[in-house]
Structure formats: structure tokens, C-alpha cells
Design a protein around this motif. Sequence first.
Motif, PDB file in Angstrom:
ATOM      1  N   VAL A   7      -3.565   4.340   0.711  1.00 18.64           N
ATOM      2  CA  VAL A   7      -4.537   4.277  -0.010  1.00 18.64           C
ATOM      3  C   VAL A   7      -2.791   3.021  -0.867  1.00 18.64           C
ATOM      4  O   VAL A   7      -2.363   3.929  -0.567  1.00 18.64           O
ATOM      5  N   PRO A   8      -3.118   2.044  -1.639  1.00 19.72           N
ATOM      6  CA  PRO A   8      -1.992   1.729  -2.164  1.00 19.72           C
ATOM      7  C   PRO A   8      -1.679   2.544  -3.617  1.00 19.72           C
ATOM      8  O   PRO A   8      -2.368   3.187  -3.715  1.00 19.72           O
TER       9      PRO A   8
ATOM     10  N   ASP B 221       6.772   9.758   5.595  1.00 23.55           N
ATOM     11  CA  ASP B 221       7.496   8.208   5.327  1.00 23.55           C
ATOM     12  C   ASP B 221       7.563   8.190   4.818  1.00 23.55           C
ATOM     13  O   ASP B 221       8.658   6.777   4.362  1.00 23.55           O
TER      14      ASP B 221
ATOM     15  N   GLY C 154      -8.721   1.366   4.398  1.00 25.50           N
ATOM     16  CA  GLY C 154      -8.173  -0.071   4.804  1.00 25.50           C
ATOM     17  C   GLY C 154      -7.526  -0.485   5.963  1.00 25.50           C
ATOM     18  O   GLY C 154      -7.965   0.037   7.373  1.00 25.50           O
ATOM     19  N   ARG C 155      -6.992  -1.581   6.182  1.00 25.76           N
ATOM     20  CA  ARG C 155      -6.728  -2.155   7.113  1.00 25.76           C
ATOM     21  C   ARG C 155      -5.387  -1.215   8.295  1.00 25.76           C
ATOM     22  O   ARG C 155      -5.834  -0.014   9.352  1.00 25.76           O
ATOM     23  N   ILE C 156      -4.679  -0.263   7.415  1.00 27.51           N
ATOM     24  CA  ILE C 156      -3.757   0.860   8.208  1.00 27.51           C
ATOM     25  C   ILE C 156      -5.005   2.165   8.410  1.00 27.51           C
ATOM     26  O   ILE C 156      -4.836   2.973   9.793  1.00 27.51           O
TER      27      ILE C 156
ATOM     28  N   THR D 163       2.220   7.944   4.796  1.00 25.32           N
ATOM     29  CA  THR D 163       3.269   7.005   5.649  1.00 25.32           C
ATOM     30  C   THR D 163       2.256   5.644   4.621  1.00 25.32           C
ATOM     31  O   THR D 163       2.811   4.639   4.649  1.00 25.32           O
TER      32      THR D 163
ATOM     33  N   HIS E 286      11.474   5.713   4.896  1.00 25.75           N
ATOM     34  CA  HIS E 286      10.602   4.738   5.004  1.00 25.75           C
ATOM     35  C   HIS E 286      10.329   2.899   6.498  1.00 25.75           C
ATOM     36  O   HIS E 286      11.035   2.476   6.005  1.00 25.75           O
TER      37      HIS E 286
ATOM     38  N   ASP F 120     -12.972   7.084   0.503  1.00 30.97           N
ATOM     39  CA  ASP F 120     -12.267   5.372   0.855  1.00 30.97           C
ATOM     40  C   ASP F 120     -13.845   5.554  -0.487  1.00 30.97           C
ATOM     41  O   ASP F 120     -15.025   5.318   0.051  1.00 30.97           O
TER      42      ASP F 120
HETATM   43  P1  NAD Z   1      -5.404  -1.828   2.417  1.00 32.02           P
HETATM   44  O1  NAD Z   1      -5.919  -3.032   1.009  1.00 32.02           O
HETATM   45  O2  NAD Z   1      -6.045  -3.074   3.709  1.00 32.02           O
HETATM   46  O3  NAD Z   1      -6.634  -0.621   1.973  1.00 32.02           O
HETATM   47  C1  NAD Z   1      -6.162  -0.073   1.155  1.00 32.02           C
HETATM   48  C2  NAD Z   1      -7.850   1.260   1.288  1.00 32.02           C
HETATM   49  O4  NAD Z   1      -7.462   1.982  -0.163  1.00 32.02           O
HETATM   50  C3  NAD Z   1      -8.826  -0.066   1.002  1.00 32.02           C
HETATM   51  O5  NAD Z   1      -9.929   0.446   1.315  1.00 32.02           O
HETATM   52  C4  NAD Z   1      -9.476   0.712  -0.887  1.00 32.02           C
HETATM   53  O6  NAD Z   1     -10.337   0.711  -0.925  1.00 32.02           O
HETATM   54  C5  NAD Z   1      -9.247   2.265  -0.836  1.00 32.02           C
HETATM   55  N1  NAD Z   1      -8.859   2.924  -1.868  1.00 32.02           N
HETATM   56  C6  NAD Z   1      -8.632   2.066  -3.153  1.00 32.02           C
HETATM   57  N2  NAD Z   1      -8.738   3.091  -4.172  1.00 32.02           N
HETATM   58  C7  NAD Z   1      -9.009   4.662  -4.032  1.00 32.02           C
HETATM   59  C8  NAD Z   1      -9.146   5.903  -4.644  1.00 32.02           C
HETATM   60  N3  NAD Z   1      -8.643   6.329  -5.156  1.00 32.02           N
HETATM   61  N4  NAD Z   1      -9.189   7.044  -3.152  1.00 32.02           N
HETATM   62  C9  NAD Z   1      -9.485   6.204  -2.084  1.00 32.02           C
HETATM   63  N5  NAD Z   1      -9.449   5.494  -0.969  1.00 32.02           N
HETATM   64  C10 NAD Z   1      -8.792   4.420  -2.210  1.00 32.02           C
HETATM   65  O7  NAD Z   1      -4.325  -1.545   2.778  1.00 32.02           O
HETATM   66  P2  NAD Z   1      -3.433  -1.044   4.634  1.00 32.02           P
HETATM   67  O8  NAD Z   1      -2.751  -2.143   4.582  1.00 32.02           O
HETATM   68  O9  NAD Z   1      -4.399  -0.416   5.050  1.00 32.02           O
HETATM   69  O10 NAD Z   1      -2.105  -0.598   3.521  1.00 32.02           O
HETATM   70  C11 NAD Z   1      -2.510   1.254   2.478  1.00 32.02           C
HETATM   71  C12 NAD Z   1      -0.731   1.370   1.831  1.00 32.02           C
HETATM   72  O11 NAD Z   1       0.214   1.739   2.802  1.00 32.02           O
HETATM   73  C13 NAD Z   1      -0.352   0.068   1.554  1.00 32.02           C
HETATM   74  O12 NAD Z   1      -1.221   0.029   0.154  1.00 32.02           O
HETATM   75  C14 NAD Z   1       1.182   0.484   1.266  1.00 32.02           C
HETATM   76  O13 NAD Z   1       1.727   0.924   0.334  1.00 32.02           O
HETATM   77  C15 NAD Z   1       1.325   1.305   2.297  1.00 32.02           C
HETATM   78  N6  NAD Z   1       2.229   0.528   3.473  1.00 32.02           N
HETATM   79  C16 NAD Z   1       2.990   1.494   4.000  1.00 32.02           C
HETATM   80  C17 NAD Z   1       4.187   1.452   4.530  1.00 32.02           C
HETATM   81  C18 NAD Z   1       5.197   2.003   5.247  1.00 32.02           C
HETATM   82  O14 NAD Z   1       6.326   1.233   5.543  1.00 32.02           O
HETATM   83  N7  NAD Z   1       5.033   3.454   5.197  1.00 32.02           N
HETATM   84  C19 NAD Z   1       4.050  -0.155   4.943  1.00 32.02           C
HETATM   85  C20 NAD Z   1       3.211  -1.061   5.014  1.00 32.02           C
HETATM   86  C21 NAD Z   1       1.715  -0.537   4.255  1.00 32.02           C
END
Ligand code: NAD
Length: 301
Positions: A200-201, A253, A147-149, A227, A276, A168
Motif C-alpha cells: 500500500v502507499p 526492505d 495494486g500493481r505490485i 517492501t 530499500h 484492498d
Molecule cells: P498502486 O498504487 O498500484 O497500488 C496500491 C494499492 O493499495 C491500490 O490497489 C490501493 O487501492 C491500495 N490501498 C490503498 N489504501 C489501502 C488501504 N487502506 N488498505 C489496503 N489497500 C489499500 O501502487 P504499487 O505500484 O503497487 O506500489 C505500492 C507501494 O510500493 C508504493 O506506494 C510504494 O510506496 C511502494 N514501493 C516500494 C519500492 C521499494 O523500493 N521497496 C519501490 C516501488 C514502490
Amino acid sequence: MKVLVADKIHEDGVKLLREFAKVDVAAGLKPAELIAKVGGYEILIVRSATRVTKEVIDAGERLKVIVRAGVGLDNIDVEAAESRGIKVINTPEAPTVAVAELVFGLMLAWVRRLPEADASMKAGKWEKARLTGSELRGKILGIIGTGRIGRAVGYKAKAFLMDLLAYDPVQNAEFAERTGAKYVDLDTLLRESDFVTLHVPLMPQTRHIVGKRELELMKPTAVLINTSRGGVVDEGALVEVLKQGKIAGACLDVYEKEPPVDSQLLELPNVVLTPHLGASTHEAQRDAAVFAAQKIKEAIG
Ligand code: NAD
């Protein structure tokens, strides 16, 4: 249009809001104070501290939009809001760069042994030979969740001349084309990667997506980086494989319980830990507030 900002957000966001709305900033209200106050506002902005319960929503007779300047919505009763036709908005794109950069901070800390080197210097030593490290160049980075990150990590990894594997259920063809990342199944990614990073979420399907079986597929020289959310890794199993040397190390993290008091992770030599900090940059905090203000402007037309 009246906006109540119930948690402290970056001043740039408040400034932007003031261009099109009347804004009251009242951070740190007790639940009863928020309930007494919220009735006068069309828009409520919170971060993670304020709980927007059904009682708050019921008291917010004029509410049209509730905004979480940040990622998770766990402090907002989304169902109660939506049943009243109130829009709930968050800013999940704000911490993307901050988290992706932290992944590299952790990987570089690991390969160049920075925590050890810093501790050694402060102990009055000069241990050049003992602290020889390794490079990211040419190593395989396995990204779980593009996804984004995950994608932001992948683009930066190219600059470090790393090779990419990705897993993914929703594949991103543009990302694969631009980075050369190869989408594979999870087991292949775990078997072949030198670094495995999770993005992943946390949902029922991703809880312990990396458990004992998955950890045991990894190379003994591999490093796990998490993270995303603590619950996506089985922390008990991780402690065991780290103790047994079945993988080389972990950079974390996020934890199943935060803070991870009494966790055996705190005693292991082969881990790098941060509290975190993923979204904790000035820029990410600012973006959360500014994106929140921009989205409100769009939502109210
Ligand atoms: P996003 O929704 O853009 O991407 C999540 C990706 O995970 C998607 O591409 C989705 O298809 C994929 N996914 C879903 N189920 C899956 C599975 N079973 N196997 C593999 N991939 C799967 O989210 P993002 O913005 O990239 O953020 C990812 C996670 O990072 C967030 O859900 C959040 O929990 C975490 N996060 C942590 C911090 C921190 O402070 N450490 C900050 C921001 C986000």
C-alpha cells in the motif's frame, strides 16, 4: 524542444529522448546552478536527488513538463508546478517486477534460511541438519494492497502453489479470478495468513495499518514482509512482537527511519533485512528512464 536531465538516468532513456528533442544532461547541479539554467528548457527530468522547488519552477519560464523518472514525487513541488499549468509525470510502473521479485527473494531467504546458511558456510561449517527449512507450497500468502505490485506478487505466488488472501478497499475481480485470491477483511487476512505482504502507499489512512493490535492477530508461525514504505508498519510494535515470539519473523526492505541506525531490528535474529533495494535493479532503472521518455513524447504530442 529542449530537455534538461538534471539527475543521472539510464542511457536508453536519453537515447530515446534524443530522437525527438535536444537533450542536455547536467547531473549534480547545485540549487542556484539549476535555477540559473532551467529557464532555457521546456522539459525537466529528475530522479530523487534534485529538488524541484517553487524557486526552480518560477525560474523555469518555458517549462511544460516536469518528470520524475521513478515513483515518489516528494522532491517536486507539484502544487507550484500545476498552478503554472506544468504537467508533472512519474513512472510508478517501472519497479513493479523488481519489487515483486524481491518479495520472493525475501520469502525464500526466510523459508530456506539462506542468510544463516551462507554465514554458516563462511564460518567453515557444514550444517545440513540444523538448516532444514520449509516450503512456500501450500502456504497462505496474505496481500495487503492489490495494486500493481501486490498483483504481480500474487501472480508469481501461484507459480509457487501458494493460496492467496487479499485485502484492498478497491477489489480487482480479474486478479481474484485469475489467481483464486479471496478478498477478505484485514483482520481475517492477518489471522489466517502464513505470510503477510504489504503493498500500500504511505498515506494518513495507511500509516501503521499494521500496528500492535494487527500484529497480535497474526499466527505465531507467521512472517511479515514489508517492501512498501516503513511507516505502514508500527516498527516499535513489530520489534516487541518479534522479541516476544508472537510472530515468527519479519522480512523488511523499508523502515520508518532510513537508514534504520540504532534500530533494535538490527539486533534481532528473526529478521531478514535489505536496504530499500526494491527498485534497485538495472532493468527497473532502465524502465524508469525509457518510460519517462515515452511519456514525454505522448505529453508533447
Ligand atoms: P498502486 O498504487 O498500484 O497500488 C496500491 C494499492 O493499495 C491500490 O490497489 C490501493 O487501492 C491500495 N490501498 C490503498 N489504501 C489501502 C488501504 N487502506 N488498505 C489496503 N489497500 C489499500 O501502487 P504499487 O505500484 O503497487 O506500489 C505500492 C507501494 O510500493 C508504493 O506506494 C510504494 O510506496 C511502494 N514501493 C516500494 C519500492 C521499494 O523500493 N521497496 C519501490 C516501488 C514502490
